[in-house]
Motif scaffolding. Structure first.
Motif, short mmCIF file in Angstrom:
data_model
loop_
_atom_site.label_atom_id
_atom_site.label_comp_id
_atom_site.label_asym_id
_atom_site.label_seq_id
_atom_site.Cartn_x
_atom_site.Cartn_y
_atom_site.Cartn_z
N ALA A 18 0.85 -1.21 0.00
CA ALA A 18 0.00 0.00 0.00
C ALA A 18 0.88 1.25 0.00
N LYS A 19 1.99 1.20 0.74
CA LYS A 19 2.91 2.33 0.76
C LYS A 19 3.53 2.52 -0.63
N ALA A 20 3.89 1.43 -1.28
CA ALA A 20 4.46 1.52 -2.63
C ALA A 20 3.44 2.10 -3.62
N CYS A 21 2.17 1.72 -3.46
CA CYS A 21 1.11 2.27 -4.32
C CYS A 21 0.95 3.77 -4.07
N ASP A 81 -21.25 24.18 -1.31
CA ASP A 81 -20.64 23.23 -2.23
C ASP A 81 -19.24 23.68 -2.63
N ASP A 82 -18.71 24.65 -1.91
CA ASP A 82 -17.39 25.19 -2.26
C ASP A 82 -16.32 24.15 -1.95
N ASN A 83 -15.83 23.48 -3.00
CA ASN A 83 -14.84 22.42 -2.80
C ASN A 83 -13.55 22.93 -2.19
N GLN A 84 -13.26 24.22 -2.33
CA GLN A 84 -12.02 24.75 -1.78
C GLN A 84 -11.99 24.58 -0.26
N GLN A 85 -13.17 24.53 0.36
CA GLN A 85 -13.22 24.39 1.82
C GLN A 85 -13.12 22.92 2.24
N LYS A 86 -13.36 22.02 1.31
CA LYS A 86 -13.31 20.60 1.66
C LYS A 86 -11.89 20.08 1.55
N ARG A 87 -11.51 19.28 2.51
CA ARG A 87 -10.18 18.67 2.46
C ARG A 87 -10.24 17.41 1.62
N LEU A 88 -9.11 17.09 0.99
CA LEU A 88 -9.05 15.92 0.13
C LEU A 88 -8.14 14.87 0.76
N LEU A 89 -8.67 13.67 0.89
CA LEU A 89 -7.97 12.58 1.53
C LEU A 89 -7.82 11.45 0.53
N LEU A 90 -6.59 11.00 0.32
CA LEU A 90 -6.30 9.91 -0.61
C LEU A 90 -5.68 8.78 0.20
N MET A 91 -6.33 7.60 0.19
CA MET A 91 -5.92 6.51 1.08
C MET A 91 -5.67 5.22 0.32
N PHE A 92 -4.72 4.45 0.86
CA PHE A 92 -4.34 3.14 0.31
C PHE A 92 -4.40 2.16 1.47
N VAL A 93 -5.33 1.20 1.39
CA VAL A 93 -5.60 0.34 2.55
C VAL A 93 -5.49 -1.12 2.16
N SER A 94 -4.51 -1.81 2.75
CA SER A 94 -4.35 -3.25 2.53
C SER A 94 -5.20 -4.04 3.52
N PHE A 127 -12.90 12.15 -0.35
CA PHE A 127 -11.85 11.13 -0.33
C PHE A 127 -11.88 10.24 -1.56
N ALA A 128 -10.72 9.61 -1.79
CA ALA A 128 -10.58 8.54 -2.76
C ALA A 128 -9.80 7.44 -2.05
N LEU A 129 -10.18 6.18 -2.29
CA LEU A 129 -9.54 5.08 -1.58
C LEU A 129 -9.24 3.95 -2.55
N PHE A 130 -7.99 3.46 -2.47
CA PHE A 130 -7.57 2.29 -3.24
C PHE A 130 -7.36 1.16 -2.25
N ALA A 131 -8.15 0.09 -2.39
CA ALA A 131 -8.10 -1.05 -1.47
C ALA A 131 -7.26 -2.16 -2.09
N LEU A 132 -6.40 -2.77 -1.27
CA LEU A 132 -5.55 -3.85 -1.75
C LEU A 132 -5.95 -5.15 -1.07
N GLY A 133 -5.94 -6.22 -1.84
CA GLY A 133 -6.30 -7.53 -1.30
C GLY A 133 -5.93 -8.62 -2.27
N ASP A 134 -6.52 -9.79 -2.05
CA ASP A 134 -6.26 -10.95 -2.90
C ASP A 134 -7.57 -11.71 -3.07
N ARG A 135 -8.03 -11.82 -4.32
CA ARG A 135 -9.31 -12.51 -4.60
C ARG A 135 -9.30 -13.95 -4.12
N ALA A 136 -8.12 -14.53 -3.96
CA ALA A 136 -8.04 -15.93 -3.54
C ALA A 136 -8.68 -16.15 -2.16
N TYR A 137 -8.80 -15.07 -1.38
CA TYR A 137 -9.41 -15.20 -0.05
C TYR A 137 -10.93 -15.18 -0.08
#
Length: 193
Positions: A18-21, A81-94, A127-137
């Motif tokens: 996740a850190k590498a991503c 709806d002023d997006n300038q006031q909204k914070r943006l969070l980008l997450m990578f979660v294994s 926010f935007a989130l990229f989830a990491l896993g393995d379909r084999a589970y």
């Protein structure tokens, strides 16, 4: 790029994928979207960032902690709806092998699950989130940790800016990094441009 909001980038990882991503995304943000290093904050694990600091991302810059805790609805700016006031969070979660959260998000996750948090905790966060896993589970365990984080943030009024990303460790097309590149090009970067 006219969106000059700071982006907070965090990861939860056991093996380092996740850190590498996240690091790959940071590099590509510079070249593909023109976001400068000055606009990127965090760049660490959730627990290194700190659970309290994470929760404070939801505070409106104009609100004090006291008015935040009372979660008053008479603030006329709260529906803005002023997006300038909204914070943006980008997450990578294994997801760990037992479909649980990684050790690098444990304390933040337990605070996020607190029933005392107002449902408006993250109303000033996108926010935007990229989830990491393995379909084999299996389908229930696949990317379960990331899906749980996204669901909880949504319950606390955070707004997703694009669909959840899924990285399959066992994918034949190049693993999580190939899946990441597709998600970035198809969903995240067009949203940020």
């Amino acid at each position: 790029n006219d969106d000059s909001r700071p982006i907070t980038i965090l990861w939860a990882t056991q093996s380092g994928r996740a850190k590498a991503c996240a690091r790959r995304t940071i590099r590509l943000l510079h070249s593909a979207v023109g976001i400068t290093a000055d606009n990127i904050q965090g760049q660490c694990s959730f627990d290194d960032f700190g659970a309290d600091r994470f929760l404070s991302l939801g505070y409106n810059q104009q609100q004090t902690n006291a008015s935040y805790r009372s979660s008053s609805n008479n603030d006329s700016g709260s529906d803005s709806d002023d997006n300038q006031q909204k914070r943006l969070l980008l997450m990578f979660v294994s997801t760990t092998g037992d479909a649980e959260q990684c050790s690098t998000i444990q304390s933040t996750w337990s605070k996020l699950l607190s029933k005392s948090l107002p449902h408006t905790t993250f109303q000033n966060v996108q926010f935007a989130l990229f989830a990491l896993g393995d379909r084999a589970y299996g389908p229930d365990a696949y990317c379960a940790a990331g899906r749980k984080v996204a669901t909880r943030l949504h319950q606390l009024s955070a707004e997703p800016i694009c669909p959840l990303g899924y990285g399959d460790d066992g994918s034949l097309n190049g693993g999580v990094f190939a899946d990441l590149d597709v998600w970035l090009e198809t969903h995240l970067f067009p949203t940020l441009q």
